[in-house]
Scaffold this motif. Structure first.
Motif, PDB file in Angstrom:
ATOM      1  N   CYS A  47      -4.523  51.392   2.998  1.00  0.00           N
ATOM      2  CA  CYS A  47      -4.651  52.680   2.316  1.00  0.00           C
ATOM      3  C   CYS A  47      -3.535  53.656   2.651  1.00  0.00           C
ATOM      4  O   CYS A  47      -3.564  54.802   2.188  1.00  0.00           O
ATOM      5  N   GLU A  48      -2.562  53.228   3.472  1.00  0.00           N
ATOM      6  CA  GLU A  48      -1.482  54.136   3.839  1.00  0.00           C
ATOM      7  C   GLU A  48      -0.234  53.340   4.192  1.00  0.00           C
ATOM      8  O   GLU A  48      -0.311  52.230   4.735  1.00  0.00           O
ATOM      9  N   GLU A  49       0.904  53.937   3.856  1.00  0.00           N
ATOM     10  CA  GLU A  49       2.168  53.325   4.212  1.00  0.00           C
ATOM     11  C   GLU A  49       2.343  53.349   5.736  1.00  0.00           C
ATOM     12  O   GLU A  49       2.028  54.336   6.404  1.00  0.00           O
ATOM     13  N   VAL A  50       2.844  52.263   6.285  1.00  0.00           N
ATOM     14  CA  VAL A  50       3.011  52.157   7.723  1.00  0.00           C
ATOM     15  C   VAL A  50       3.941  53.246   8.238  1.00  0.00           C
ATOM     16  O   VAL A  50       3.735  53.815   9.325  1.00  0.00           O
TER      17      VAL A  50
ATOM     18  N   MET B  49       2.149  56.447   9.200  1.00  0.00           N
ATOM     19  CA  MET B  49       1.078  56.403  10.205  1.00  0.00           C
ATOM     20  C   MET B  49       1.570  56.906  11.558  1.00  0.00           C
ATOM     21  O   MET B  49       2.722  56.690  11.932  1.00  0.00           O
ATOM     22  N   HIS B  50       0.670  57.578  12.274  1.00  0.00           N
ATOM     23  CA  HIS B  50       0.920  57.966  13.666  1.00  0.00           C
ATOM     24  C   HIS B  50       0.103  57.034  14.570  1.00  0.00           C
ATOM     25  O   HIS B  50      -1.118  56.979  14.459  1.00  0.00           O
ATOM     26  N   ILE B  51       0.795  56.295  15.426  1.00  0.00           N
ATOM     27  CA  ILE B  51       0.120  55.329  16.308  1.00  0.00           C
ATOM     28  C   ILE B  51      -0.239  56.020  17.628  1.00  0.00           C
ATOM     29  O   ILE B  51       0.621  56.662  18.243  1.00  0.00           O
ATOM     30  N   THR B  52      -1.482  55.868  18.040  1.00  0.00           N
ATOM     31  CA  THR B  52      -1.939  56.477  19.292  1.00  0.00           C
ATOM     32  C   THR B  52      -3.001  55.610  19.954  1.00  0.00           C
ATOM     33  O   THR B  52      -3.625  54.766  19.290  1.00  0.00           O
ATOM     34  N   SER B  53      -3.203  55.823  21.261  1.00  0.00           N
ATOM     35  CA  SER B  53      -4.253  55.103  22.008  1.00  0.00           C
ATOM     36  C   SER B  53      -5.483  56.004  22.099  1.00  0.00           C
ATOM     37  O   SER B  53      -5.367  57.212  22.319  1.00  0.00           O
ATOM     38  N   TRP B  54      -6.665  55.385  21.954  1.00  0.00           N
ATOM     39  CA  TRP B  54      -7.905  56.174  21.942  1.00  0.00           C
ATOM     40  C   TRP B  54      -8.956  55.483  22.821  1.00  0.00           C
ATOM     41  O   TRP B  54      -9.098  54.270  22.805  1.00  0.00           O
TER      42      TRP B  54
ATOM     43  N   GLY C 132      -4.934  63.708  10.661  1.00  0.00           N
ATOM     44  CA  GLY C 132      -5.688  63.295  11.836  1.00  0.00           C
ATOM     45  C   GLY C 132      -6.820  62.335  11.540  1.00  0.00           C
ATOM     46  O   GLY C 132      -7.638  62.067  12.423  1.00  0.00           O
ATOM     47  N   LYS C 133      -6.866  61.808  10.297  1.00  0.00           N
ATOM     48  CA  LYS C 133      -7.903  60.847   9.968  1.00  0.00           C
ATOM     49  C   LYS C 133      -7.352  59.438  10.086  1.00  0.00           C
ATOM     50  O   LYS C 133      -6.147  59.197   9.980  1.00  0.00           O
ATOM     51  N   ARG C 134      -8.271  58.507  10.324  1.00  0.00           N
ATOM     52  CA  ARG C 134      -7.871  57.125  10.558  1.00  0.00           C
ATOM     53  C   ARG C 134      -7.529  56.450   9.233  1.00  0.00           C
ATOM     54  O   ARG C 134      -8.209  56.654   8.208  1.00  0.00           O
TER      55      ARG C 134
ATOM     56  N   ILE D 176      -5.047  53.038  17.517  1.00  0.00           N
ATOM     57  CA  ILE D 176      -5.513  53.416  16.174  1.00  0.00           C
ATOM     58  C   ILE D 176      -4.362  54.068  15.417  1.00  0.00           C
ATOM     59  O   ILE D 176      -3.350  54.482  16.005  1.00  0.00           O
ATOM     60  N   HIS D 177      -4.545  54.187  14.112  1.00  0.00           N
ATOM     61  CA  HIS D 177      -3.513  54.744  13.236  1.00  0.00           C
ATOM     62  C   HIS D 177      -4.086  55.962  12.511  1.00  0.00           C
ATOM     63  O   HIS D 177      -5.188  55.891  11.948  1.00  0.00           O
ATOM     64  N   LEU D 178      -3.341  57.062  12.545  1.00  0.00           N
ATOM     65  CA  LEU D 178      -3.792  58.316  11.951  1.00  0.00           C
ATOM     66  C   LEU D 178      -2.789  58.768  10.895  1.00  0.00           C
ATOM     67  O   LEU D 178      -1.584  58.496  10.988  1.00  0.00           O
TER      68      LEU D 178
END
Length: 785
Positions: free
Chosen positions: A650-653, A656-661, A643-645, A637-639
């Motif tokens: 809606c957001e510049e790459v 974004m913070h990439i993480t596994s959930w 801390g919101k998705r 997912i991208h935050l």
């Protein structure tokens, strides 16, 4: 010359007549002995593995006549020869010396005090039952006795006589008399006891508890004096033997394994001595355990208990308790439950778990869905009617959860499981798989305690054989020592890896469900065990296994009457562990490393770790589990910085913070969060970013997509309501219900709605207060009674 010639011819004819007479006499002698001397019915005798008596049944003619023996113990042999026939080993069936001595005694006494019969002659007389004691009969006895010496050895003749000699009342033969009067085998008799039985055939009426005691003691003591005179016993032994009292009242014959004897009585072994695999000391101990628990259980009107103990290495049954031994005949104590068909309850679950591992359907701790479920009209429920959302497969087995196991069976396949049970030795699964359906694993089938214990024993044998490099074969347990085990091809058995992981899952003896009254059992050794309770509380099961033994326990009522206390863990498990306490302890099974592989496993889901699993542990799994899918519950997912998705719309790459959930479907998540407080739900989308079905928080539990519903009719003729159910990730969000564009109402937290839809197709629409929408189509096909 003619007169002399006539005399010569007459003498010649007389020699011919004499020769012919002698020839005829020889032919008569040659064929005078019947092919079978005795054809009397005999008692059925059951011995344990060491030759100790477990029980006996009287012969059909009402006589205690044990099957004939083939040898005679030393003490009785010496005693009977000195009393009845001192020249036994030197004469040819008839003793002129004994006959002359008898004639002398009879003349001196003025009456018949001795018949001069040898042991062979007495054996012939016993075989010719009901014949009078005439001179002609004595001639026949001599005739046949001499012929008998040609056909039988001295040892065989003595054994025949000992087996059929009258011993008082309805007791016939050495074995029956030894057990009836002294409560032990002939091999264990003292000199006094052997001498007592040696004099009995001469006057069997002397063996009476209240009569003729002095006469019997006098005869015995005279024989003991004779044995001392010929050097068989010394003076000390003589004095000790004479001091032994006669038996008072005959002791009861052992009756330790009545149901085994009943089975032998109905088999081809009736009337025989059967050497069993049972251990008498263990049989007595297990009987005592069963009796103790039976006294407790019958207070709750639970009357019947069965236990079987199988030795894993040999397949020998070493204890067989067909039923508790109560006195009231109306409670079915005579029924042998061990081979009876009874409802299985949950006792088959380990076989499904092992089969799923062996076929690469799951990994040992893979999460399985545990939510309210309806599958083709079948709605399984957990024992405590609670749900975890998702639960590791091993825990679903150890906690005996119904819903996850049914979901596993649905994935594994009913037909495949049906075939597996048949291959493993379940003889009672004899209907098509479609007759059982998904209820096959929850008590929809019947099994016998013998079959179930046999399967667990063979699973243990697979591990034992693998650890020493031996190819394993299926063994059919038996309680008959001479039985040759039926063996089948080893490819019908589960793999060592799947078996070991199953037993590891079954080690959990602490059951967490307080409402189910699970108890903590402590033991000095590891025991893989499983309980089961059939529908209506009719059957309670508990089966445990170690590398040495498999123990099976059943508790219930033979007539099928259910009682609230007939629950596996409360009624059967305490008996199981009491039995294991008296069995020799054993180490645990060796892990079959060659049949397993250590791989990364997702810590959260129990699946094989995927590339995006953020936390993975190394764990051993059976080789077939390498074919399972990788973890489907971890997503990238991208935050944003808050801390919101977000997404690229809606957001510049670069921001974004990439993480596994770890993400569970909404239907599962609702229940999983309640039982796993560390579970972190997906962060919400930033406003304006949630646009896809993928993030929809609404889930419809029932009805399933495109399902067909039958609305039941109640006893009063009115239609039952159907409960529709949904879930939402956020418990504080309302859901608005619509059926065919008709507004039905709103729900919050518990999302259920009772409806009575008409026949035909329908569309159910759910909309939450955030605007998320979920649509489900279904059809009502009719009303069912």
């Amino acid at each position: 010359m003619k007169p002399f010639r006539g005399l010569y011819n007459w003498g010649k004819r007389r020699r011919y007549y004499l020769l012919g007479f002698i020839s005829m006499l020889f032919l008569i002698w040659l064929f005078c002995l019947p092919s079978q001397l005795f054809n009397s019915t005999t008692s059925t005798v059951l011995l344990d593995k060491d030759g100790n008596m477990l029980g006996a049944r009287i012969a059909d003619d009402g006589q205690w006549r044990f099957p004939p023996r083939d040898s005679v113990p030393y003490k009785f042999e010496k005693a009977i020869i000195q009393f009845e026939d001192r020249d036994f080993y030197s004469h040819i069936g008839f003793s002129l010396k004994a006959f002359s001595r008898a004639m002398k005694q009879n003349i001196s006494e003025g009456r018949v005090v001795s018949g001069g019969s040898t042991i062979p002659m007495q054996t012939i007389r016993l075989s010719r039952q009901g014949k009078s004691r005439s001179i002609w009969e004595k001639i026949i006895e001599v005739f046949q006795a001499t012929r008998m010496e040609w056909s039988y050895s001295k040892e065989e003749i003595l054994a025949l006589y000992s087996s059929y000699a009258p011993m008082g009342g309805n007791v016939v033969g050495l074995d029956a008399a030894s057990w009836r009067y002294f409560g032990r085998s002939p091999e264990n008799l003292s000199w006094a006891e052997a001498s007592t039985l040696a004099v009995l055939p001469n006057a069997p009426s002397l063996m009476h508890p209240g009569k003729n005691r002095e006469k019997l003691i006098a005869k015995r003591n005279r024989l003991l004096d004779r044995l001392h005179l010929v050097g068989e016993i010394d003076k000390t032994e003589l004095q000790l033997a004479k001091s032994e009292p006669l038996p008072s009242a005959p002791p009861s014959l052992p009756n330790i394994s009545p149901h085994v004897i009943d089975r032998i009585m109905s088999s081809k072994n009736k009337g025989k001595t059967v050497n069993s695999t049972l251990k008498s000391s263990l049989q007595i101990d297990v009987n005592n355990i069963v009796n103790q628990h039976h006294n407790r259980l019958k207070e709750n009107e639970i009357y019947n208990v069965s236990v079987v103990v199988v030795e894993v290495e040999t397949g020998n049954i070493i204890s067989y308790i067909g039923n508790a031994r109560g006195k009231e005949p109306e409670y079915g104590y005579q029924v042998d439950i061990i081979k009876a068909r009874r409802s299985t309850g949950s006792i088959l679950k380990p076989f499904l778990y092992a089969g799923a591992l062996d076929n690469g359907v799951i990994t040992p701790n893979q999460l399985i869905q545990d939510v309210p479920t309806i599958i083709s009209g079948y709605a399984p429920k957990n024992y405590n009617e609670k749900y975890d959302g998702a639960v590791p497969a091993s825990r679903a087995l150890s906690r005996s959860l119904n819903v996850p196991i049914v979901k596993l069976l649905q994935e594994f396949g009913v037909q495949k499981f049906h075939n597996q049970l048949n291959r493993m030795g379940m003889t009672t699964i004899d209907r098509p798989s479609s007759d059982y359906g998904l209820s096959l694993v929850l008590g929809g089938a019947e099994a016998s305690l013998m079959d179930l214990t046999s399967i667990y024993a063979n699973m243990a044998k697979v591990l034992n054989d693998f650890s020493i490099g031996r190819k394993s074969k299926f063994i059919q347990p038996t309680y008959v020592k001479s039985f040759i085990n039926n063996r089948v091809n080893d490819n019908l058995l589960l793999s060592p890896g799947a078996t070991w992981m199953t037993f590891e899952a079954m080690l959990a003896v602490s059951r967490p469900d307080a409402e189910a009254n699970w108890q903590q059992f402590s033991s000095s050794q590891k025991i893989a065990w499983k309980t089961g309770t059939s529908f209506g509380f009719r059957d309670a099961w508990a089966i445990g296994v170690t590398p040495k033994y498999a123990v099976g326990v059943w508790v219930g009522n033979a007539d099928g009457e259910g009682r609230p206390g007939i629950v596996g863990v409360k009624a059967a498990a305490p008996i199981l562990f009491d039995v294991f306490k008296i069995l020799p302890k054993s180490d645990w099974f060796d892990q079959p490393f060659d049949e397993m592989k250590k791989v990364p496993i997702c810590k959260h889901s129990g699946f094989r770790a995927s590339d995006v699993c953020e936390v993975a542990d190394s764990a051993w799994i059976p080789l077939p589990c390498l074919n399972t899918v990788a973890c489907p519950y971890h997503k990238v997912i991208h935050l944003d910085n808050s801390g919101k998705r977000v997404n690229s719309d809606c957001e510049e790459v670069s921001n974004m913070h990439i993480t596994s959930w770890f993400v569970l479907p909404s239907i599962i998540e609702k229940f999983y969060r309640n039982n796993n407080p560390n579970y972190q739900p997906l962060p919400p989308f930033r406003k304006g970013c949630a646009t896809t079905e993928e993030v929809l928080p609404i889930g419809i539990i029932y009805p399933k997509s495109r399902s067909k519903i039958y609305v039941p009719i109640k006893l009063d003729g009115t239609l039952s309501k159907t409960v529709f159910e949904a879930s939402h990730r956020d418990n504080n969000v309302k859901i608005y219900w619509h059926l065919d564009d008709v507004y039905l109402g709103e729900t919050m937290r518990i999302h259920q709605m009772e409806l009575i839809p008409d026949e035909g197709k329908h569309v159910l629409t759910l909309v939450d207060e955030l605007g998320n929408e979920k649509i489900r189509t279904f059809e009502v096909v009719g009303k069912s009674e």
